[in-house]
Design a protein around this motif. Structure first.
Motif, PDB file in Angstrom:
ATOM      1  N   GLU A  33       0.836  -1.205   0.000  1.00 30.41           N
ATOM      2  CA  GLU A  33       0.000   0.000   0.000  1.00 30.41           C
ATOM      3  C   GLU A  33       0.867   1.250   0.000  1.00 30.41           C
ATOM      4  OE1 GLU A  33      -3.399   1.997   2.835  1.00 30.41           O
ATOM      5  OE2 GLU A  33      -3.306  -0.192   2.714  1.00 30.41           O
ATOM      6  N   ARG A  34       1.923   1.233   0.796  1.00 28.25           N
ATOM      7  CA  ARG A  34       2.846   2.377   0.875  1.00 28.25           C
ATOM      8  C   ARG A  34       3.495   2.652  -0.473  1.00 28.25           C
ATOM      9  NH1 ARG A  34       6.738   4.421   4.742  1.00 28.25           N
ATOM     10  NH2 ARG A  34       7.696   6.208   3.735  1.00 28.25           N
ATOM     11  N   LEU A  35       3.830   1.596  -1.207  1.00 23.99           N
ATOM     12  CA  LEU A  35       4.527   1.739  -2.487  1.00 23.99           C
ATOM     13  C   LEU A  35       3.568   1.867  -3.666  1.00 23.99           C
ATOM     14  CD1 LEU A  35       7.314  -0.940  -1.927  1.00 23.99           C
ATOM     15  CD2 LEU A  35       7.603   1.550  -1.909  1.00 23.99           C
ATOM     16  N   GLY A  36       2.269   1.878  -3.402  1.00 22.30           N
ATOM     17  CA  GLY A  36       1.274   1.859  -4.468  1.00 22.30           C
ATOM     18  C   GLY A  36       1.407   2.966  -5.487  1.00 22.30           C
ATOM     19  N   ASP A 116      21.320   4.607 -17.781  1.00 23.38           N
ATOM     20  CA  ASP A 116      20.918   5.229 -19.048  1.00 23.38           C
ATOM     21  C   ASP A 116      20.499   6.683 -18.894  1.00 23.38           C
ATOM     22  OD1 ASP A 116      18.495   5.001 -17.784  1.00 23.38           O
ATOM     23  OD2 ASP A 116      17.592   3.663 -19.270  1.00 23.38           O
ATOM     24  N   GLY A 117      20.668   7.229 -17.688  1.00 22.82           N
ATOM     25  CA  GLY A 117      20.321   8.624 -17.453  1.00 22.82           C
ATOM     26  C   GLY A 117      18.853   8.875 -17.196  1.00 22.82           C
ATOM     27  N   ALA A 118      18.001   7.852 -17.303  1.00 17.06           N
ATOM     28  CA  ALA A 118      16.572   8.010 -17.043  1.00 17.06           C
ATOM     29  C   ALA A 118      16.295   7.829 -15.554  1.00 17.06           C
ATOM     30  CB  ALA A 118      15.776   6.984 -17.851  1.00 17.06           C
ATOM     31  N   GLU A 119      15.252   8.495 -15.074  1.00 15.70           N
ATOM     32  CA  GLU A 119      14.883   8.314 -13.674  1.00 15.70           C
ATOM     33  C   GLU A 119      14.452   6.872 -13.438  1.00 15.70           C
ATOM     34  OE1 GLU A 119      12.841  11.439 -11.367  1.00 15.70           O
ATOM     35  OE2 GLU A 119      11.257   9.939 -11.142  1.00 15.70           O
ATOM     36  N   ARG A 120      14.914   6.308 -12.336  1.00 16.09           N
ATOM     37  CA  ARG A 120      14.582   4.928 -11.983  1.00 16.09           C
ATOM     38  C   ARG A 120      14.108   4.867 -10.543  1.00 16.09           C
ATOM     39  NH1 ARG A 120      16.228   0.792 -15.229  1.00 16.09           N
ATOM     40  NH2 ARG A 120      16.010  -0.635 -13.458  1.00 16.09           N
ATOM     41  N   HIS A 121      13.251   3.883 -10.277  1.00 15.62           N
ATOM     42  CA  HIS A 121      12.769   3.590  -8.931  1.00 15.62           C
ATOM     43  C   HIS A 121      12.909   2.079  -8.757  1.00 15.62           C
ATOM     44  CE1 HIS A 121      10.895   7.576  -8.216  1.00 15.62           C
ATOM     45  NE2 HIS A 121      10.843   7.582  -9.532  1.00 15.62           N
ATOM     46  N   ASP A 122      14.031   1.658  -8.168  1.00 17.28           N
ATOM     47  CA  ASP A 122      14.346   0.239  -8.023  1.00 17.28           C
ATOM     48  C   ASP A 122      14.127  -0.207  -6.588  1.00 17.28           C
ATOM     49  OD1 ASP A 122      15.316  -0.226 -10.745  1.00 17.28           O
ATOM     50  OD2 ASP A 122      17.009   1.045 -10.185  1.00 17.28           O
ATOM     51  N   LEU A 123      13.395  -1.294  -6.424  1.00 17.75           N
ATOM     52  CA  LEU A 123      13.118  -1.856  -5.107  1.00 17.75           C
ATOM     53  C   LEU A 123      13.884  -3.161  -4.939  1.00 17.75           C
ATOM     54  CD1 LEU A 123      11.483  -2.206  -2.428  1.00 17.75           C
ATOM     55  CD2 LEU A 123       9.678  -3.255  -3.821  1.00 17.75           C
ATOM     56  N   VAL A 124      14.569  -3.294  -3.812  1.00 14.23           N
ATOM     57  CA  VAL A 124      15.257  -4.537  -3.464  1.00 14.23           C
ATOM     58  C   VAL A 124      14.662  -5.049  -2.158  1.00 14.23           C
ATOM     59  CG1 VAL A 124      17.466  -5.643  -2.944  1.00 14.23           C
ATOM     60  CG2 VAL A 124      17.379  -3.781  -4.625  1.00 14.23           C
TER      61      VAL A 124
END
Length: 195
Positions: A33-36, A116-124
């Protein structure tokens, strides 16, 4: 300036060497829910069942398993500071030797600006030791400073990486999305903040 946002979450509460408990599933649902509203680019998880089950409950792209997101010791100081010996018990010599290599792979993949210079949102979705290792790295602290950092089950840590700037630790061990009865699991009782 584009950035890579690295979201780190420890898996939900789990039985030893097993999958999530009922509390752990609820924690993962709260994290989902927090990451929705987060436009996740990727979800990577540890090979261990508790992390895979947590990742499977989260929104976004299909989760991918990766060994370097696993449960291992990233660095063993010599000498080990008094009181921390227990962290290294039960690990084999081979596991202790492999840990720094895996930790370097994890940093090399995620603790850098977007390739690649693009904005990313990576979750581990990982384990407490690796969360501590990423935080230590973001702060530019010596390797032994991962000791003493802990992460609660399904707590959220966020680190921002941008080209030409030092990493920014935006959030550490945030449990605000968890109801009070689901906070602080994963911490030894003497380190839990009272509810």
């Amino acid at each position: 300036m584009t950035a890579r946002y690295l979201y780190l979450a420890r898996h939900g509460d789990a039985a030893e060497d097993s999958g999530l408990t009922a509390a752990g599933r609820r924690q993962a649902e709260c994290l989902a829910e927090r990451l929705g509203d987060v436009p996740l680019t990727s979800i990577t998880h540890s090979p261990l069942r508790r992390a895979a089950e947590t990742a499977a409950l989260l929104p976004g792209p299909a989760p991918a398993e990766w060994d370097a997101a696993g449960d291992y010791v990233p660095y063993v100081p010599d000498p080990v500071p008094p009181g921390f010996e227990v962290l290294f018990e039960g690990w084999t010599a081979d596991e202790l030797e492999a840990g720094p290599r895996l930790a370097a792979q994890a940093l090399g993949r995620f603790a850098v600006p977007s390739p690649d210079g693009a904005e990313r949102h990576d979750l581990v979705v990982t384990h407490a030791f690796l969360v501590a290792w990423f935080v230590r790295d973001a702060l530019g602290a010596p390797p032994e400073r991962w000791l003493g950092l802990n992460a609660a089950n399904c707590a959220l840590t966020v680190i921002r990486h941008s080209e030409g700037r030092p990493p920014g630790l935006l959030v550490f061990n945030d449990m605000s999305h968890l109801p009070a009865e689901l906070r602080w699991t994963g911490f030894p009782p003497h380190l839990r903040v009272s509810r």
